[in-house]
Design an enzyme around this catalytic site. Structure first.
Site, short mmCIF file in Angstrom:
data_model
loop_
_atom_site.label_atom_id
_atom_site.label_comp_id
_atom_site.label_asym_id
_atom_site.label_seq_id
_atom_site.Cartn_x
_atom_site.Cartn_y
_atom_site.Cartn_z
CB CYS A 9 -9.68 -1.21 -27.10
SG CYS A 9 -10.07 -2.71 -27.96
CB CYS A 257 -12.87 0.58 -14.82
SG CYS A 257 -11.75 -0.77 -14.38
CG ASP A 370 -0.79 -4.15 -10.21
OD1 ASP A 370 -1.82 -4.63 -10.69
OD2 ASP A 370 0.35 -4.55 -10.54
CB CYS A 406 -13.84 -7.61 -15.32
SG CYS A 406 -14.20 -6.06 -16.15
CB CYS A 460 -13.74 -7.32 -10.09
SG CYS A 460 -12.77 -5.81 -10.07
S1 SF4 Z 1 -15.54 -5.15 -12.61
FE1 SF4 Z 1 -13.53 -4.48 -11.84
S2 SF4 Z 1 -12.18 -4.53 -13.61
FE2 SF4 Z 1 -14.28 -4.60 -14.37
S3 SF4 Z 1 -14.85 -2.47 -14.78
FE3 SF4 Z 1 -15.51 -2.93 -12.71
S4 SF4 Z 1 -13.77 -2.33 -11.42
FE4 SF4 Z 1 -13.04 -2.47 -13.51
#
Ligand code: SF4
Length: 501
Positions: A9, A257, A370, A406, A460
């Site tokens: 969002c 993130c 990316d 994630c 991730c």
């Molecule tokens: S797991 Fe990966 S995509 Fe999810 S918040 Fe963490 S860095 Fe971002």
């Protein structure tokens, strides 16, 4: 970027202490952030003790000049919040999407609350049970409902806003960046204790208007000045004198993130110390430094249009190789892959991207991208370049190899959908038909962002998640996945997984 991957969002909210209507601010703040959610949008304003709401599916619409007065009439008031959404929780049929559109409201025994949220709750199953005790007919269509009801329950117990928010921060596992309005017209914002999703604050030059926005572009388009990024575990309220900041929960770890910086955030947004565009350019430079043999062998650079453009510039500047602008996006083809029939999915890339064949024929090509998530659309692009006569195709990927799901609002919520969860770079190259897949290392990636490793979520790509429940689910499900167990949906929505963890 894989066509099917989305973020949860985008949030925008404003208060105007000269009591001017805030609808235009929210409208433009969301238009600037439609990159953060395409499935639905909503506006909510507060006027004379009442909430006025408009919610609808799809992109934030263009408004005809003749309809402006009608919109102002429908959404009066000098305080408001808005949201653009892509669902990473709840059902995805049209009826559910409409019900899950934000901002959401909740009321109980004379208490009322409105909330706009970005993120994803991990302990959904447990929270839902608790909330249902207080709200027997509680129906859950998006995580904003959970946050709004949980907050309302705490307020109704007689707690002040800060104490109620603090309890939410302590009891909700996940990512949440929230802007809200109480029944008394108090306008506030807060972030989870790890600060996983962005949310910043800004004001107008005449100090009459104060806003919260997921990305700084929401402030820019409104000609508002950036003040600060809300800190993890912080509650921010507003008054005529400006923002009032209160740190409610201290956590040792910050976990913004890292994936936002590779793709989701707009390049012209500022996150941390740098503009995202500058980070992406540096990602490209890093890839040149990390793969000198490939650079020696290659003839040209080609970017995946838009998603790979900024890093392509970095590769070009560091290597001196020509960046051939021979791949272009069909600008007005905007269908999302998830609404196309599955048999059409593999040709989606052909519908969206055009390439000039004579520019790649006989060339050894570096394609900048990316990220690689499922790998299917990247495979289509690579095969297409080979059919056009490219001698070799090397894939340069700015985001390190994604090995796990994630839990915090990016729509990749299981292991089986990730090509990197069981294949290394060499194997992935074979599967997608590339001559090499070159991922940027985690160390270089972090350095280029201007953040430190302890300030980023890298769950991730490392398998280490900042919040406790997410870590437990990830560990357990990875073991089961490697043994061949089937995942039946988003891991954090599977009661049999969450309840036994
Ligand atoms: S797991 Fe990966 S995509 Fe999810 S918040 Fe963490 S860095 Fe971002």
């Amino acid at each position: 970027m894989e066509e099917e991957l989305k973020i949860a969002c985008g949030v925008f909210g404003t208060v105007d202490f000269q009591k001017k209507p805030v609808f235009p601010y929210i409208y433009w703040g969301l238009r600037a952030q439609n990159n953060r959610g395409h499935q639905s949008h909503g506006f909510l304003t507060y006027h004379e003790g009442k909430f006025h709401v408009h919610r609808s599916l799809d992109l934030v619409p263009k408004i005809k000049t003749s309809a402006i007065q009608e919109w102002f009439g429908r959404l009066p008031g000098h305080i408001g919040i808005g949201n653009v959404r892509y669902s990473t929780s709840g059902k995805t049929d049209e009826k559910s999407l409409i019900k899950g559109t934000q901002p959401v409201t909740a009321s109980k025994k004379g208490f009322r609350l409105a909330v706009s949220f970005n993120g994803n709750v991990v302990n959904t199953v447990q929270l839902k049970k608790k909330i249902s005790k207080e709200f027997p007919r509680f129906s859950y269509e998006c995580d904003a409902d959970l946050i709004c009801h949980k907050l309302l329950i705490e307020l109704e117990k007689g707690k002040d806003l800060a104490s109620a928010v603090k309890t939410c921060m302590q009891e909700i596992d996940g990512a949440f960046s929230v802007a809200g309005i109480t029944q008394d017209g108090e306008y506030f914002a807060f972030k989870d204790p790890y600060g996983i999703r962005p949310l910043c604050a800004g004001h107008s030059k005449d100090n009459s208007t104060y806003a919260f926005s997921s990305e700084t572009v929401g402030l820019d388009i409104n000609n508002l000045l950036f003040d600060f990024e809300i800190e993890p575990g912080e509650l921010v309220t507003t008054s005529k004198n400006g923002f009032k900041r209160k740190k409610l929960v201290n956590s040792k770890l910050k976990a913004f993130c890292a994936f936002e910086l590779a793709y989701f955030a707009r390049p012209d947004s500022k996150l941390g110390e740098k503009y995202v565009y500058e980070m992406r350019e540096e990602f490209g430079r890093n890839l040149v430094r990390e793969y000198p043999d490939i650079i020696k062998d290659a003839d040209i650079i080609l970017s995946m249009p838009e998603t790979g453009d900024d890093s392509a510039l970095g590769v070009h500047e560091e290597s001196g190789l020509r960046w051939e602008r021979a791949s272009r996006r069909h600008r007005y083809v905007t269908e999302r892959a998830f609404i196309l029939l599955s048999r059409e999915r593999y040709s989606t890339i052909d519908k969206k991207i055009n390439v000039l064949p004579h520019k790649v024929k006989g060339k050894k090509v570096i394609v900048t991208e990316d990220s690689v998530v499922r790998g299917d659309t990247t495979k289509v692009m690579i095969q297409r370049l080979k059919r056009m006569g490219a001698k070799k195709v090397y894939l340069f990927v700015t985001f390190p190899r994604i090995i796990g799901p994630c839990f915090y609002g990016i729509d990749m919520a299981s292991y089986h959908q990730l090509i990197g969860s069981k294949h290394n770079a060499e194997e992935i190259a074979k599967i997608i038909g590339a001559d090499a897949v070159c991922y940027q290392s985690i160390k270089s990636y972090v350095k280029a962002t201007g953040f430190t490793k302890n300030q980023l979520c890298l769950g991730c790509v490392t398998g280490k998640y900042p919040t406790p429940l997410a870590q437990k689910i990830a560990d357990k499900m990875k073991e089961r996945f490697l043994k061949g167990h089937k995942e039946t949906g988003r891991l954090y929505e599977m009661p049999e997984v969450v309840e036994s963890t």
